[in-house]
Enzyme design. Structure first.
Site, PDB file in Angstrom:
ATOM      1  N   LYS A 136      -8.641  -5.994  -5.979  1.00 16.61           N
ATOM      2  CA  LYS A 136      -9.193  -6.864  -4.921  1.00 16.61           C
ATOM      3  C   LYS A 136     -10.350  -7.680  -5.501  1.00 16.61           C
ATOM      4  CE  LYS A 136      -7.679  -3.475  -1.603  1.00 16.61           C
ATOM      5  NZ  LYS A 136      -7.598  -3.104  -0.216  1.00 16.61           N
ATOM      6  N   GLU A 191       3.168  -1.638   2.964  1.00 22.81           N
ATOM      7  CA  GLU A 191       1.745  -1.395   3.157  1.00 22.81           C
ATOM      8  C   GLU A 191       1.409  -1.479   4.640  1.00 22.81           C
ATOM      9  OE1 GLU A 191      -0.210  -1.947  -0.796  1.00 22.81           O
ATOM     10  OE2 GLU A 191      -0.881  -3.519   0.528  1.00 22.81           O
ATOM     11  N   SER A 201      -4.177   3.652   1.202  1.00 16.84           N
ATOM     12  CA  SER A 201      -4.965   4.888   1.094  1.00 16.84           C
ATOM     13  C   SER A 201      -4.293   5.971   0.248  1.00 16.84           C
ATOM     14  CB  SER A 201      -5.318   5.426   2.485  1.00 16.84           C
ATOM     15  OG  SER A 201      -6.158   4.497   3.164  1.00 16.84           O
ATOM     16  N   HIS A 256      -0.287 -10.201   0.494  1.00 20.55           N
ATOM     17  CA  HIS A 256      -1.100  -9.036   0.858  1.00 20.55           C
ATOM     18  C   HIS A 256      -1.701  -9.274   2.247  1.00 20.55           C
ATOM     19  CE1 HIS A 256      -4.148  -5.938   0.890  1.00 20.55           C
ATOM     20  NE2 HIS A 256      -3.550  -5.382  -0.152  1.00 20.55           N
ATOM     21  N   GLY A 302      -7.095   0.796   3.093  1.00 21.38           N
ATOM     22  CA  GLY A 302      -8.547   0.940   3.051  1.00 21.38           C
ATOM     23  C   GLY A 302      -9.132   1.788   4.169  1.00 21.38           C
ATOM     24  N   GLU A 357      -4.430  -8.565   3.543  1.00 19.90           N
ATOM     25  CA  GLU A 357      -5.819  -9.057   3.581  1.00 19.90           C
ATOM     26  C   GLU A 357      -5.851 -10.577   3.439  1.00 19.90           C
ATOM     27  OE1 GLU A 357      -7.561  -6.588   0.551  1.00 19.90           O
ATOM     28  OE2 GLU A 357      -7.544  -4.862   1.882  1.00 19.90           O
ATOM     29  N   ASN A 415      -4.678  -2.624  -7.594  1.00 22.18           N
ATOM     30  CA  ASN A 415      -5.123  -3.865  -6.943  1.00 22.18           C
ATOM     31  C   ASN A 415      -6.643  -3.788  -6.855  1.00 22.18           C
ATOM     32  OD1 ASN A 415      -5.616  -6.086  -5.407  1.00 22.18           O
ATOM     33  ND2 ASN A 415      -4.750  -5.261  -3.506  1.00 22.18           N
TER      34      ASN A 415
HETATM   35  C1  PEP Z   1      -4.150  -2.346  -1.145  1.00 18.30           C
HETATM   36  O1  PEP Z   1      -5.088  -3.097  -1.196  1.00 18.30           O
HETATM   37  O2  PEP Z   1      -3.019  -2.802  -1.357  1.00 18.30           O
HETATM   38  C2  PEP Z   1      -4.358  -0.944  -0.835  1.00 18.30           C
HETATM   39  C3  PEP Z   1      -3.308  -0.191  -0.707  1.00 18.30           C
HETATM   40  O3  PEP Z   1      -5.661  -0.532  -0.701  1.00 18.30           O
HETATM   41  P1  PEP Z   1      -6.158   0.992  -0.520  1.00 18.30           P
HETATM   42  O4  PEP Z   1      -5.465   1.826  -1.568  1.00 18.30           O
HETATM   43  O5  PEP Z   1      -7.632   0.933  -0.733  1.00 18.30           O
HETATM   44  O6  PEP Z   1      -5.774   1.417   0.845  1.00 18.30           O
END
Ligand code: PEP
Length: 267
Positions: free
Chosen positions: A25, A181, A226, A109, A187, A111, A23
């Protein structure tokens, strides 16, 4: 209540044992993407049973199509419209994603859900749109830290799933992807432990299985939040973790390659 989705069972099973999804982003530009994809292609061609998917911002889908179309790496978008077509300025439909060869789309997602106030109903509509257009939805579900500390994470994720189940029926989860998630892990550098992820993945699979065993068998449940080359090794060996959704580390070719290798050797 809308009519339940009727799934054609023989269609498009997710054959790979594990799936790792990048992803990106809102990162990248034409030049950086070209360099990153060139490294992905060189590094990820020897995977045995792991499917790699890259989800990029809309303007770069043509670039993904051009660079990935003759490789085993698939691509997709990070969002899409809940409607099929019409006067929805700024929206991008499932059919438009298909025009650029997308096979996957991230839906809900956190975000987006947080920043753009996406409701569970909107997310459920997008999920149906994706399925009706032959896109594999990657549905993101997760709880906040406060919800985890209060011990209500199963209630929260159960409700997110119930909206889709109530509107479309549990069969819609066959050949779909759910990515667990936890919002507190995205993040932050603080991933869920393998035990925390395993418990939630089991809860999700059992919930679908109680309603439709075959859909549960054909559902992939990924972990996101993460993931890095170190914790990937422990996470991907856990039963019920079918791969990962990777944000930050997907922007670094070497880290992403190690995460994909961890998935492939966990099989
Ligand atoms: C994500 O954006 O779905 C995600 C898991 O980000 P990160 O790996 O940076 O935590």
């Amino acid at each position: 209540m809308s009519q339940h989705f009727t799934h054609q069972l023989a269609k498009k099973p997710l054959a790979a044992k594990k799936i790792v999804i990048a992803n990106w982003k809102m990162h990248g530009n034409l030049k950086q993407n070209q360099a990153l994809l060139t490294q992905y292609i060189a590094a990820l061609s020897d995977l045995k049973q792991t499917k790699i998917v890259v989800c990029a911002p809309y303007p770069y889908l043509a670039q993904l199509q051009q660079m990935l179309q003759h490789t085993d790496i698939a691509w997709g978008a990070q969002n899409m419209a809940k409607n099929a077509e019409g006067a929805y300025t700024g929206e991008v439909s499932a059919a438009m994603l298909k025009d650029f060869g997308c096979e996957y789309v991230i839906i809900g997602h956190s975000e987006r859900a947080t920043a753009y106030c996406e409701s569970d109903e909107n997310i459920a509509q997008k999920f149906l749109q994706a399925k009706q257009h032959g896109l594999t939805p990657i549905l993101c579900v997760g709880e906040t830290l406060i919800e985890r500390e209060a011990g209500v994470m199963e209630l929260v994720i159960g409700k997110q799933l119930d909206t889709i189940i109530d509107l479309h029926g549990a069969a819609i989860f066959a050949d779909s992807i759910i990515s667990y998630e936890p919002i507190w892990a995205i993040g932050t550098g603080l991933a869920a432990t393998p035990a925390q992820a395993q418990a939630m993945h089991k809860f999700i699979r059992n919930k679908i299985a109680r309603l439709n065993q075959e859909a549960a068998n054909r559902l992939k449940i990924l972990y996101g939040g993460s993931v890095n080359p170190q914790n990937a090794v422990q996470l991907f060996v856990v039963s019920n973790i079918d791969g990962g959704l990777i944000g930050k580390c997907s922007l670094e070719a070497q880290a992403f390659e190690k995460i994909c290798a961890a998935a492939d050797s966990a099989i």
